[in-house]
Design a protein around this motif. Structure first.
Motif, PDB file in Angstrom:
ATOM      1  N   ALA A   1       0.876  -1.179   0.000  1.00  0.00           N
ATOM      2  CA  ALA A   1       0.000   0.000   0.000  1.00  0.00           C
ATOM      3  C   ALA A   1       0.907   1.221   0.000  1.00  0.00           C
ATOM      4  O   ALA A   1       1.757   1.370   0.874  1.00  0.00           O
ATOM      5  N   ARG A   2       0.731   2.084  -1.013  1.00  0.00           N
ATOM      6  CA  ARG A   2       1.574   3.288  -1.097  1.00  0.00           C
ATOM      7  C   ARG A   2       0.810   4.498  -0.575  1.00  0.00           C
ATOM      8  O   ARG A   2      -0.350   4.712  -0.946  1.00  0.00           O
ATOM      9  N   LEU A   3       1.464   5.244   0.288  1.00  0.00           N
ATOM     10  CA  LEU A   3       0.852   6.471   0.788  1.00  0.00           C
ATOM     11  C   LEU A   3       1.650   7.640   0.256  1.00  0.00           C
ATOM     12  O   LEU A   3       2.844   7.781   0.576  1.00  0.00           O
TER      13      LEU A   3
ATOM     14  N   ALA B   1      14.566   4.493  -4.476  1.00  0.00           N
ATOM     15  CA  ALA B   1      14.850   5.759  -5.162  1.00  0.00           C
ATOM     16  C   ALA B   1      13.882   5.914  -6.323  1.00  0.00           C
ATOM     17  O   ALA B   1      13.737   4.996  -7.138  1.00  0.00           O
ATOM     18  N   LYS B   2      13.225   7.064  -6.380  1.00  0.00           N
ATOM     19  CA  LYS B   2      12.324   7.308  -7.515  1.00  0.00           C
ATOM     20  C   LYS B   2      13.133   7.954  -8.637  1.00  0.00           C
ATOM     21  O   LYS B   2      13.802   8.967  -8.429  1.00  0.00           O
ATOM     22  N   ILE B   3      13.060   7.364  -9.788  1.00  0.00           N
ATOM     23  CA  ILE B   3      13.763   7.919 -10.943  1.00  0.00           C
ATOM     24  C   ILE B   3      12.736   8.751 -11.699  1.00  0.00           C
ATOM     25  O   ILE B   3      11.808   8.212 -12.318  1.00  0.00           O
ATOM     26  N   GLU B   4      12.885  10.069 -11.578  1.00  0.00           N
ATOM     27  CA  GLU B   4      11.875  10.936 -12.186  1.00  0.00           C
ATOM     28  C   GLU B   4      12.467  12.256 -12.663  1.00  0.00           C
ATOM     29  O   GLU B   4      11.741  13.219 -12.882  1.00  0.00           O
ATOM     30  N   SER B   5      13.786  12.284 -12.822  1.00  0.00           N
ATOM     31  CA  SER B   5      14.398  13.519 -13.321  1.00  0.00           C
ATOM     32  C   SER B   5      15.564  13.162 -14.226  1.00  0.00           C
ATOM     33  O   SER B   5      16.091  12.045 -14.169  1.00  0.00           O
TER      34      SER B   5
ATOM     35  N   ILE C   1      14.075   0.536  -6.857  1.00  0.00           N
ATOM     36  CA  ILE C   1      13.852   1.707  -7.715  1.00  0.00           C
ATOM     37  C   ILE C   1      12.370   1.797  -8.059  1.00  0.00           C
ATOM     38  O   ILE C   1      11.709   0.776  -8.229  1.00  0.00           O
ATOM     39  N   MET C   2      11.882   3.038  -8.138  1.00  0.00           N
ATOM     40  CA  MET C   2      10.546   3.220  -8.726  1.00  0.00           C
ATOM     41  C   MET C   2      10.714   4.071  -9.989  1.00  0.00           C
ATOM     42  O   MET C   2      11.312   5.151  -9.926  1.00  0.00           O
ATOM     43  N   ILE C   3      10.232   3.571 -11.113  1.00  0.00           N
ATOM     44  CA  ILE C   3      10.277   4.373 -12.339  1.00  0.00           C
ATOM     45  C   ILE C   3       9.018   5.237 -12.315  1.00  0.00           C
ATOM     46  O   ILE C   3       7.917   4.771 -12.614  1.00  0.00           O
ATOM     47  N   ALA C   4       9.201   6.491 -11.904  1.00  0.00           N
ATOM     48  CA  ALA C   4       8.064   7.398 -11.725  1.00  0.00           C
ATOM     49  C   ALA C   4       7.800   8.085 -13.062  1.00  0.00           C
ATOM     50  O   ALA C   4       8.278   9.189 -13.320  1.00  0.00           O
ATOM     51  N   ARG C   5       7.053   7.385 -13.906  1.00  0.00           N
ATOM     52  CA  ARG C   5       6.914   7.843 -15.293  1.00  0.00           C
ATOM     53  C   ARG C   5       6.169   9.169 -15.399  1.00  0.00           C
ATOM     54  O   ARG C   5       6.339   9.897 -16.363  1.00  0.00           O
ATOM     55  N   GLY C   6       5.349   9.477 -14.368  1.00  0.00           N
ATOM     56  CA  GLY C   6       4.603  10.735 -14.398  1.00  0.00           C
ATOM     57  C   GLY C   6       5.552  11.917 -14.453  1.00  0.00           C
ATOM     58  O   GLY C   6       5.549  12.711 -15.401  1.00  0.00           O
ATOM     59  N   ASP C   7       6.397  12.032 -13.447  1.00  0.00           N
ATOM     60  CA  ASP C   7       7.314  13.176 -13.403  1.00  0.00           C
ATOM     61  C   ASP C   7       8.448  13.041 -14.395  1.00  0.00           C
ATOM     62  O   ASP C   7       8.968  14.045 -14.886  1.00  0.00           O
ATOM     63  N   LEU C   8       8.819  11.822 -14.706  1.00  0.00           N
ATOM     64  CA  LEU C   8       9.862  11.626 -15.723  1.00  0.00           C
ATOM     65  C   LEU C   8       9.411  12.244 -17.051  1.00  0.00           C
ATOM     66  O   LEU C   8      10.194  12.849 -17.778  1.00  0.00           O
TER      67      LEU C   8
ATOM     68  N   VAL D   1       7.388  -0.326 -11.773  1.00  0.00           N
ATOM     69  CA  VAL D   1       6.979   0.552 -12.880  1.00  0.00           C
ATOM     70  C   VAL D   1       5.694   1.254 -12.439  1.00  0.00           C
ATOM     71  O   VAL D   1       4.715   0.601 -12.064  1.00  0.00           O
ATOM     72  N   ALA D   2       5.745   2.599 -12.452  1.00  0.00           N
ATOM     73  CA  ALA D   2       4.630   3.350 -11.877  1.00  0.00           C
ATOM     74  C   ALA D   2       4.048   4.369 -12.843  1.00  0.00           C
ATOM     75  O   ALA D   2       4.746   4.865 -13.729  1.00  0.00           O
ATOM     76  N   SER D   3       2.805   4.663 -12.621  1.00  0.00           N
ATOM     77  CA  SER D   3       2.057   5.777 -13.232  1.00  0.00           C
ATOM     78  C   SER D   3       1.401   5.501 -14.573  1.00  0.00           C
ATOM     79  O   SER D   3       2.056   5.074 -15.523  1.00  0.00           O
ATOM     80  N   GLN D   4       0.133   5.787 -14.552  1.00  0.00           N
ATOM     81  CA  GLN D   4      -0.723   5.744 -15.746  1.00  0.00           C
ATOM     82  C   GLN D   4      -0.803   4.379 -16.414  1.00  0.00           C
ATOM     83  O   GLN D   4      -1.090   4.296 -17.594  1.00  0.00           O
TER      84      GLN D   4
ATOM     85  N   LEU E   1       4.261  -3.499 -10.180  1.00  0.00           N
ATOM     86  CA  LEU E   1       3.484  -2.529 -10.952  1.00  0.00           C
ATOM     87  C   LEU E   1       2.684  -1.702  -9.959  1.00  0.00           C
ATOM     88  O   LEU E   1       2.222  -2.228  -8.942  1.00  0.00           O
ATOM     89  N   MET E   2       2.496  -0.432 -10.283  1.00  0.00           N
ATOM     90  CA  MET E   2       1.830   0.440  -9.299  1.00  0.00           C
ATOM     91  C   MET E   2       0.597   1.133  -9.865  1.00  0.00           C
ATOM     92  O   MET E   2       0.629   1.638 -10.986  1.00  0.00           O
ATOM     93  N   LEU E   3      -0.463   1.134  -9.078  1.00  0.00           N
ATOM     94  CA  LEU E   3      -1.644   1.924  -9.411  1.00  0.00           C
ATOM     95  C   LEU E   3      -1.544   3.251  -8.667  1.00  0.00           C
ATOM     96  O   LEU E   3      -1.126   3.279  -7.508  1.00  0.00           O
TER      97      LEU E   3
HETATM   98  C1  LIG Z   1       4.770   7.990  -9.041  1.00  0.00           C
HETATM   99  C2  LIG Z   1       5.289   9.311  -9.320  1.00  0.00           C
HETATM  100  O1  LIG Z   1       5.680  10.019  -8.431  1.00  0.00           O
HETATM  101  C3  LIG Z   1       5.350   9.759 -10.699  1.00  0.00           C
HETATM  102  O2  LIG Z   1       5.064   8.978 -11.619  1.00  0.00           O
HETATM  103  O3  LIG Z   1       5.729  10.919 -10.908  1.00  0.00           O
END
Ligand SMILES: CC(=O)C(=O)O
Ligand SMILES: Nc1ncnc2c1ncn2[C@@H]1O[C@H](COP(=O)(O)OP(=O)(O)OP(=O)(O)O)[C@@H](O)[C@H]1O
Length: 526
Positions: A127-129, A333-337, A354-361, A390-393, A423-425
């Motif tokens: 569960a992600r908060l 570590a969130k990879i988003e930049s 690692i979380m691939i934060a595709r939203g901010d990436l 793998v996260a987002s959308q 995988l993340m919702l």
């Molecule tokens: C999950 C997240 O922070 C993003 O995709 O930007």
């Protein structure tokens, strides 16, 4: 029995005789263990239980028969297995069958005890908060509910807090929800605090967000939701003309581009803000399992947080020996930049995952580069044996609709095919009307893709990289590499061997080989 167990997973496909109810059976295996203790060799005999979950035709098998080793023998060579820890098996039963873990962002749409239980039953592993939203009290409440479910109903749902991090985003954009920017309209972007929202005025969160920005630069909202051209700089503020109409959402992210290249930031906000530290302390005190760090720039930020966690954990352990929970908090570590992409390997090595934060990436790199960048990050994580989310959308349309688009299903499958670990919702579960359905789409799609990968024996194409430094680690790795070549899965209490199994995504076993392997491993050195 040991702390690991084996699960039969392909029985339905391979054994027409075993196709109704799930059953747990076990077999005992004797082994000789040789331990190195300093210079000395010590032999120990041991017996471990190998547990298997199988689907058995109830009318053909009595309880005793199902529990007997004879059942296993009769299945020799014909079953596929996945690995799951014994504690996981006890707690989660058959949910351990799937290898791809599922993360759900908890929000207003799914925060009741009942909703959380439904998600846990549906296969939620984590569960992600997202600490950007809601109050500490709200998050505490959710964490306690999850722990209650784990304790009282035997689930094994981990808790992850996700820090807000430092990024330029919109604080106020003149409307309570989204607002449309029309072609040619003129907007002011400012950091000035104002009481009530002002039309055509966007308040950004960072003083100096416009430093280094020149007239003629492009201001892109949320990676392409709308685009503006900077037409004038007035002190710290920017006057901009909309060149590509679109929507401004609450907390929309801003990025500046010059000649098609992202304009680097002139300011250096710390990776962890004061709010982030407050949230981290809260997470530690609540005994969360993971802390996901947003906008990581380099390995130092991760090392700093890990040191902080271990120092604070030892302090609280000394104060209260029962509080051992802190020791195991993992830092993701969130990879988003762009910055994190430039230092990818050192970040992966320093972090626990690692979380691939595709939203901010997608705000910092052109959208068409996201698929290849994702594949590269997953590959680096596999190579360095670190779990990757793998996260987002993934199923964005399911925030509103009860079925996903075909393209979304293909995206989920592709992440599993690349051997992502989880995988993340996001909004799908946090605010969507069909969170449980979205979870079941992830569940079914990832299981289907895993099955396909097994059938194609795709794990054999994973490149083997030797990571072990010590002799036992290298031996364990070689065993896993050989196991992959032979198409088997092995059972182990040894962390190096288990790591190797994870890196290689092993999965098949036959019992002859298993007995042989456990014997061999027992005679080796752990
Ligand atoms: C999950 C997240 O922070 C993003 O995709 O930007
Ligand atoms: N705890 C929460 N309370 C209220 N709303 C939430 C909460 N968590 C998520 N949401 C809502 O769900 C949406 C999607 O969640 P998500 O975690 O992806 O947020 P986000 O704002 O896009 O941030 P990030 O870029 O960090 O993922 C958010 O925009 C927000 O509206």
């Amino acid at each position: 029995m040991g702390d690991s167990a084996l699960i039969c997973s392909q029985i339905i496909a391979k054994n027409p005789d075993f196709n109704s109810k799930n059953r747990v059976i076990h077999d005992a295996i004797s082994f000789r263990r040789v331990c190195f203790s300093g210079e000395k060799l010590r032999f120990r005999k041991g017996r471990v239980g190998v547990w298997a979950v199988m689907e058995a035709e109830e009318r053909e098998m009595g309880a005793e028969e199902r529990e007997s080793t004879g059942v296993l023998k009769s299945l020799e060579g014909s079953l596929g297995f996945d690995v799951v820890s014994a504690s996981e098996l006890k707690k989660k039963g058959f949910l351990g069958l799937r290898k791809t873990k599922l993360v759900c962002t908890i929000g207003p749409a799914c925060c009741s005890l009942d909703d959380l239980e439904k998600l846990a039953l549906g296969g939620m592993n984590v569960a992600r908060l997202n600490m950007c939203h809601n109050t500490i009290e709200w998050h505490r409440n959710v964490i306690r509910k999850i722990k209650k479910l784990n304790e009282e109903k035997g689930f094994c749902v981990s808790v992850m807090i996700d820090t807000e991090g430092s990024q330029i985003n919109v604080v106020d954009h003149g409307a309570p929800s989204s607002v449309k920017a029309e072609d040619g309209s003129i907007w002011s972007f400012t950091t000035e605090n104002f009481e009530c929202s002002r039309p055509f005025t966007v308040q950004a969160n960072y003083e100096g967000f416009a430093e280094g920005i020149k007239v003629g630069d492009e201001l892109v909202i949320d990676g392409g939701m709308a685009t503006f051209e900077v037409i004038e700089k007035i002190g710290n503020d920017l006057l901009c003309k909309c060149t590509d109409p679109g929507l401004l959402l609450p907390r929309a992210k801003l990025s500046f581009w010059r000649d098609g290249i992202l304009v680097g930031k002139n300011y250096e906000p710390p990776t962890l803000s004061t709010k982030d530290w407050t949230d981290i302390k809260f997470g530690i005190s609540e005994g969360v399992d993971f802390i996901a760090m947003s906008f990581v720039k380099d390995a130092d930020a991760i090392k700093h947080l890990k040191n902080y966690i271990s120092t604070n954990s030892s302090k609280s352990d000394a104060e209260s020996p029962d509080v051992s929970i802190h020791r195991s908090i993992k830092v993701l570590a969130k990879i988003e930049s762009l910055e994190s992409l430039h230092k990818l390997e050192e970040i992966v090595i320093a972090s626990d995952g690692i979380m691939i934060a595709r939203g901010d990436l997608g705000v910092e790199i052109p959208l068409e580069q996201i698929p290849t960048v994702q594949e590269k990050i997953v590959h680096v994580c596999r190579k360095l044996n670190k779990p990757v989310i793998v996260a987002s959308q993934l199923l964005e349309s399911m925030i509103e609709y009860p079925t996903p688009t075909r393209a979304e299903v293909a995206d989920v499958s592709e992440a599993v095919r690349q051997y992502a670990d989880a995988l993340m919702l996001s909004g799908e579960s946090a605010i969507g009307s069909f969170g449980q359905k979205a979870l079941s789409v992830l569940e079914m799609t990832s299981s289907r893709m895993e099955l396909w990968s097994r059938e194609e024996n795709r794990q054999s194409v994973l490149q083997q990289h030797l990571l072990g430094v010590s002799l036992p680690d290298q031996i364990a790795e070689q065993i896993c590499n050989c196991a992959v070549e032979m198409g088997i899965f092995c059972f182990s209490q040894c962390s190096s061997l288990a790591d190797g199994a994870v890196q290689n995504k092993l999965e098949w076993v036959d019992f002859n080989t298993l007995h042989f392997l456990v014997g061999c491993i027992g005679t080796l050195c752990f």
